[in-house]
Design a protein around this motif. Structure first.
Motif, PDB file in Angstrom:
ATOM      1  N   SER A  80      -9.057  13.069  -1.566  1.00 58.13           N
ATOM      2  CA  SER A  80      -8.778  12.079  -2.593  1.00 58.13           C
ATOM      3  C   SER A  80      -7.291  11.781  -2.659  1.00 58.13           C
ATOM      4  CB  SER A  80      -9.281  12.553  -3.963  1.00 58.13           C
ATOM      5  OG  SER A  80      -8.532  13.666  -4.390  1.00 58.13           O
ATOM      6  N   THR A  81      -6.995  10.618  -3.145  1.00 52.90           N
ATOM      7  CA  THR A  81      -5.620  10.227  -3.395  1.00 52.90           C
ATOM      8  C   THR A  81      -5.587   9.754  -4.840  1.00 52.90           C
ATOM      9  OG1 THR A  81      -6.156   8.071  -2.454  1.00 52.90           O
ATOM     10  CG2 THR A  81      -4.996   9.608  -1.035  1.00 52.90           C
ATOM     11  N   PRO A  82      -5.525  10.711  -5.771  1.00 55.89           N
ATOM     12  CA  PRO A  82      -5.680  10.378  -7.180  1.00 55.89           C
ATOM     13  C   PRO A  82      -4.424   9.818  -7.838  1.00 55.89           C
ATOM     14  CG  PRO A  82      -5.234  12.700  -6.952  1.00 55.89           C
ATOM     15  CD  PRO A  82      -5.320  12.126  -5.555  1.00 55.89           C
ATOM     16  N   TYR A  83      -3.434   9.459  -7.037  1.00 61.53           N
ATOM     17  CA  TYR A  83      -2.197   9.021  -7.654  1.00 61.53           C
ATOM     18  C   TYR A  83      -2.173   7.524  -7.918  1.00 61.53           C
ATOM     19  CZ  TYR A  83      -0.982   8.194  -2.726  1.00 61.53           C
ATOM     20  OH  TYR A  83      -0.989   7.801  -1.412  1.00 61.53           O
ATOM     21  N   ARG A  84      -1.298   7.154  -8.843  1.00 63.49           N
ATOM     22  CA  ARG A  84      -1.029   5.750  -9.147  1.00 63.49           C
ATOM     23  C   ARG A  84       0.276   5.361  -8.476  1.00 63.49           C
ATOM     24  NH1 ARG A  84      -1.203   5.499 -15.528  1.00 63.49           N
ATOM     25  NH2 ARG A  84      -2.875   6.988 -15.678  1.00 63.49           N
ATOM     26  N   TRP A  85       0.290   4.176  -7.919  1.00 63.43           N
ATOM     27  CA  TRP A  85       1.484   3.621  -7.287  1.00 63.43           C
ATOM     28  C   TRP A  85       2.399   3.099  -8.397  1.00 63.43           C
ATOM     29  CZ3 TRP A  85       3.295   3.296  -2.386  1.00 63.43           C
ATOM     30  CH2 TRP A  85       4.326   2.384  -2.125  1.00 63.43           C
ATOM     31  N   LEU A  86       3.643   3.553  -8.422  1.00 71.68           N
ATOM     32  CA  LEU A  86       4.585   3.074  -9.433  1.00 71.68           C
ATOM     33  C   LEU A  86       5.606   2.100  -8.852  1.00 71.68           C
ATOM     34  CD1 LEU A  86       5.272   6.365 -11.419  1.00 71.68           C
ATOM     35  CD2 LEU A  86       3.625   4.553 -11.926  1.00 71.68           C
ATOM     36  N   GLY A  87       5.952   2.260  -7.564  1.00 73.31           N
ATOM     37  CA  GLY A  87       6.900   1.332  -6.961  1.00 73.31           C
ATOM     38  C   GLY A  87       7.835   2.011  -5.984  1.00 73.31           C
ATOM     39  N   THR A  88       8.815   1.232  -5.518  1.00 74.09           N
ATOM     40  CA  THR A  88       9.783   1.722  -4.537  1.00 74.09           C
ATOM     41  C   THR A  88      11.185   1.322  -4.964  1.00 74.09           C
ATOM     42  OG1 THR A  88       9.602  -0.291  -3.208  1.00 74.09           O
ATOM     43  CG2 THR A  88       8.168   1.559  -2.600  1.00 74.09           C
ATOM     44  N   GLU A  89      12.146   1.966  -4.325  1.00 82.11           N
ATOM     45  CA  GLU A  89      13.552   1.673  -4.583  1.00 82.11           C
ATOM     46  C   GLU A  89      14.321   1.944  -3.299  1.00 82.11           C
ATOM     47  OE1 GLU A  89      16.796   3.116  -7.899  1.00 82.11           O
ATOM     48  OE2 GLU A  89      15.282   4.555  -7.274  1.00 82.11           O
ATOM     49  N   GLN A  90      15.276   1.073  -2.987  1.00 81.09           N
ATOM     50  CA  GLN A  90      16.101   1.280  -1.800  1.00 81.09           C
ATOM     51  C   GLN A  90      17.388   2.001  -2.189  1.00 81.09           C
ATOM     52  OE1 GLN A  90      16.352  -1.943   0.855  1.00 81.09           O
ATOM     53  NE2 GLN A  90      17.309  -0.647   2.384  1.00 81.09           N
ATOM     54  N   LEU A  99       5.244   7.764  -7.327  1.00 80.03           N
ATOM     55  CA  LEU A  99       3.816   7.875  -7.604  1.00 80.03           C
ATOM     56  C   LEU A  99       3.629   8.776  -8.819  1.00 80.03           C
ATOM     57  CD1 LEU A  99       2.812   8.921  -3.958  1.00 80.03           C
ATOM     58  CD2 LEU A  99       2.826   6.587  -4.859  1.00 80.03           C
ATOM     59  N   GLU A 100       2.439   8.728  -9.416  1.00 80.41           N
ATOM     60  CA  GLU A 100       2.130   9.691 -10.469  1.00 80.41           C
ATOM     61  C   GLU A 100       0.661  10.042 -10.427  1.00 80.41           C
ATOM     62  OE1 GLU A 100       2.751   8.465 -14.517  1.00 80.41           O
ATOM     63  OE2 GLU A 100       1.326   6.829 -14.364  1.00 80.41           O
ATOM     64  N   ILE A 101       0.363  11.270 -10.868  1.00 79.12           N
ATOM     65  CA  ILE A 101      -1.015  11.733 -10.975  1.00 79.12           C
ATOM     66  C   ILE A 101      -1.232  12.134 -12.434  1.00 79.12           C
ATOM     67  CG2 ILE A 101      -2.738  13.425 -10.264  1.00 79.12           C
ATOM     68  CD1 ILE A 101      -1.100  13.830  -7.689  1.00 79.12           C
ATOM     69  N   PRO A 102      -1.972  11.300 -13.180  1.00 75.47           N
ATOM     70  CA  PRO A 102      -2.230  11.662 -14.566  1.00 75.47           C
ATOM     71  C   PRO A 102      -3.279  12.775 -14.625  1.00 75.47           C
ATOM     72  CG  PRO A 102      -2.963   9.397 -14.083  1.00 75.47           C
ATOM     73  CD  PRO A 102      -2.516  10.018 -12.807  1.00 75.47           C
ATOM     74  N   THR A 103      -2.875  13.971 -15.063  1.00 74.97           N
ATOM     75  CA  THR A 103      -3.792  15.105 -15.142  1.00 74.97           C
ATOM     76  C   THR A 103      -3.145  16.227 -15.942  1.00 74.97           C
ATOM     77  OG1 THR A 103      -5.132  16.678 -13.888  1.00 74.97           O
ATOM     78  CG2 THR A 103      -2.977  16.150 -12.978  1.00 74.97           C
TER      79      THR A 103
END
Length: 152
Positions: A80-90, A99-103
């Motif tokens: 599983s890949t239970p994480y949420r995509w939050l974004g990127t930064e250069q 990323l984050e995993i709400p748990t």
């Protein structure tokens, strides 16, 4: 007169930090990737030239798809890949992925797969720093050591 070569970095690595945010009850994950390695690996995976542009929806979607195949958790035979995509930064020559995993789980006992860029670079290493209960633990992922169990 000498040959002028492009300025390539001499090693291939990524660094991931995973820490628990008690207030939000989620694991916060940041992954630092060299941009040139990222573009080369995603290009190879999708079969066409890929350019990483932080904040660009199409670019981030391609990277998210790639990461969901190479950065994931295993529980028994389930992946599983239970994480949420939050974004990127250069940041200079690197791309930070958030990323984050709400748990409320501390993830101990989970198996983590980190095979980022291993299909492209023989010498690729992926360092993961995980902080369960405030204690930092480090794991080094490489070819033939792509999946490891997280422990306290």
């Amino acid at each position: 007169m000498g040959l002028i070569l492009p300025d390539f970095h001499p090693f291939h690595s990524s660094v991931t930090e995973m820490s628990y945010n008690q207030k939000d009850q989620s694991w916060e994950i940041s992954i630092r990737l060299f941009q040139d390695d990222l573009e080369q690996s995603v290009s190879a995976a999708i079969g066409k030239k890929y350019r990483m542009v932080p904040g660009d929806e199409a670019s981030e979607k391609e990277l998210d798809t790639y990461l969901r195949k190479h950065f994931r958790f295993h529980a028994g035979k389930q992946t599983s890949t239970p994480y949420r995509w939050l974004g990127t930064e250069q940041q200079q020559d690197a791309i930070w992925v958030y990323l984050e995993i709400p748990t409320t789980s501390d993830l101990a006992g989970s198996y983590l797969e980190n095979s980022i860029f291993l299909e492209v670079f023989e010498d690729q290493t992926n360092l993961v720093q995980w902080a369960p209960a405030g204690q930092k633990k480090s794991y080094l992922f490489r070819k033939s050591q792509e999946i490891q169990q997280l422990s306290r």
